[in-house]
Design a protein around this motif. Structure first.
Motif: not given
Length: 117
Positions: A21, A24-25
């Motif tokens: 995650d 992805k950010r």
């Protein structure tokens, strides 16, 4: 051109090619800076041989990671597919020399190069 270097631990769990995650950010923020530029995504690993893994070699892992980043940037982040290429360099282009854990961690990375043409 200019290069962005992202530590492998930010993007992937050890020995994996599934984006975290946080990865992805990070890539979403980076995509905004890349705009419409042509880029090459380069995957790099440390020098430790792969053991008990789905990957046949560090070269395969480095390529898979570069392709995973490319697929995210051209899919979720909206970059143009015809502006993105990939390369996998395994352990053969280390960022730093050394065989300790700190050096190996720095060598596990993805670099995104903005190309002039």
């Amino acid at each position: 051109g200019y290069a962005f270097r992202v530590a492998g631990g930010v993007l992937f769990a050890p020995g994996q090619n599934v984006l975290s995650d946080q990865g992805k950010r990070t890539l979403t923020e980076l995509a905004a800076q890349l705009g419409n530029r042509k880029i090459r995504i380069e995957g790099h690993t440390d020098d430790q041989p792969i053991a008990r893994s789905q990957w046949r070699s560090n070269l395969h892992l480095s390529m898979e990671r570069a392709m995973t980043v490319a697929e995210f940037l051209t899919g979720s982040a909206g970059l143009r597919q015809d502006h993105v290429s990939c390369a996998g360099y395994s352990q053969y282009r280390p960022a730093v020399e050394g065989v300790d854990d700190a050096a190996r961690a720095k060598n596990r990375r993805v670099e995104i190069l903005m190309l002039d043409t």
